[in-house]
Write a protein that holds these residues in place. Structure first.
Motif, PDB file in Angstrom:
ATOM      1  N   PHE A 121       0.655  -1.441  -0.141  1.00  0.00           N
ATOM      2  CA  PHE A 121      -0.071  -0.169  -0.209  1.00  0.00           C
ATOM      3  C   PHE A 121       0.901   1.882  -0.035  1.00  0.00           C
ATOM      4  CE2 PHE A 121      -2.618  -2.869   1.282  1.00  0.00           C
ATOM      5  CZ  PHE A 121      -4.530  -2.676   0.449  1.00  0.00           C
ATOM      6  N   MET A 122       0.728   2.276  -0.606  1.00  0.00           N
ATOM      7  CA  MET A 122       1.728   3.608  -1.148  1.00  0.00           C
ATOM      8  C   MET A 122       0.008   4.228  -1.065  1.00  0.00           C
ATOM      9  SD  MET A 122       4.188   2.358  -0.862  1.00  0.00           S
ATOM     10  CE  MET A 122       5.421   3.608  -1.847  1.00  0.00           C
ATOM     11  N   HIS A 123       0.574   5.607  -0.967  1.00  0.00           N
ATOM     12  CA  HIS A 123      -0.125   6.391  -0.819  1.00  0.00           C
ATOM     13  C   HIS A 123       0.385   7.183  -2.709  1.00  0.00           C
ATOM     14  CE1 HIS A 123      -2.746   7.848   2.474  1.00  0.00           C
ATOM     15  NE2 HIS A 123      -1.849   7.145   2.799  1.00  0.00           N
ATOM     16  N   TYR A 124      -0.714   7.497  -2.901  1.00  0.00           N
ATOM     17  CA  TYR A 124      -1.092   8.079  -4.351  1.00  0.00           C
ATOM     18  C   TYR A 124      -2.065   9.158  -4.277  1.00  0.00           C
ATOM     19  CZ  TYR A 124       1.271   3.934  -5.425  1.00  0.00           C
ATOM     20  OH  TYR A 124       1.772   2.505  -5.989  1.00  0.00           O
ATOM     21  N   THR A 125      -2.283  10.068  -5.393  1.00  0.00           N
ATOM     22  CA  THR A 125      -3.456  11.566  -5.685  1.00  0.00           C
ATOM     23  C   THR A 125      -3.875  10.286  -7.061  1.00  0.00           C
ATOM     24  OG1 THR A 125      -1.800  12.510  -7.304  1.00  0.00           O
ATOM     25  CG2 THR A 125      -2.164  13.468  -4.844  1.00  0.00           C
ATOM     26  N   ALA A 126      -5.360  10.996  -6.895  1.00  0.00           N
ATOM     27  CA  ALA A 126      -6.326  10.164  -7.694  1.00  0.00           C
ATOM     28  C   ALA A 126      -5.858  10.127  -9.265  1.00  0.00           C
ATOM     29  CB  ALA A 126      -7.609  10.848  -8.187  1.00  0.00           C
ATOM     30  N   ALA A 127      -4.951  11.243  -9.259  1.00  0.00           N
ATOM     31  CA  ALA A 127      -4.436  12.121 -10.486  1.00  0.00           C
ATOM     32  C   ALA A 127      -2.907  11.168 -11.089  1.00  0.00           C
ATOM     33  CB  ALA A 127      -3.941  13.156 -10.721  1.00  0.00           C
ATOM     34  N   GLU A 128      -2.736  10.480 -10.331  1.00  0.00           N
ATOM     35  CA  GLU A 128      -0.841   9.569 -10.105  1.00  0.00           C
ATOM     36  C   GLU A 128      -1.249   8.346 -10.480  1.00  0.00           C
ATOM     37  OE1 GLU A 128       2.149  11.589  -7.194  1.00  0.00           O
ATOM     38  OE2 GLU A 128       0.671  10.757  -6.312  1.00  0.00           O
TER      39      GLU A 128
END
Length: 91
Positions: free
Chosen positions: A21-28
């Motif tokens: 699990f990693m954090h992303y923006t919806a765009a990324e």
């Protein structure tokens, strides 16, 4: 794409060690069109999610509610639903 570790990774490793699990923006994250259509009017760079992109599994606790709801209505799984479904896509 920039990604950041999920702050709950120790807990996530306990319940789903095969996922990353990693954090992303919806765009990324380049979410699928069927999910993006359900999040109109908000810049995708303002929405975040915590997910394993390779397995289409997200962690709702650290995912923007609009994104989580859109993903629930697509082919993505929330991690606890993914576990309950028998970990699809890992065999």
């Amino acid at each position: 794409m920039s990604s950041r570790s999920c702050p709950d990774w120790p807990d996530l490793m306990e319940i789903a060690p095969e996922l990353q699990f990693m954090h992303y923006t919806a765009a990324e994250a380049q979410l699928p069109a069927d999910a993006l259509m359900k999040i109109p009017g908000v810049p995708l760079s303002d929405l975040s999610l915590c997910a394993d992109l390779d397995h289409n599994v997200f962690y709702a606790v650290h995912t923007d509610e609009q994104v989580a709801e859109a993903l629930r209505q697509s082919h993505w799984f929330e991690v606890r639903d993914w576990i309950a479904a028998g970990r699809p896509g890992t065999y």
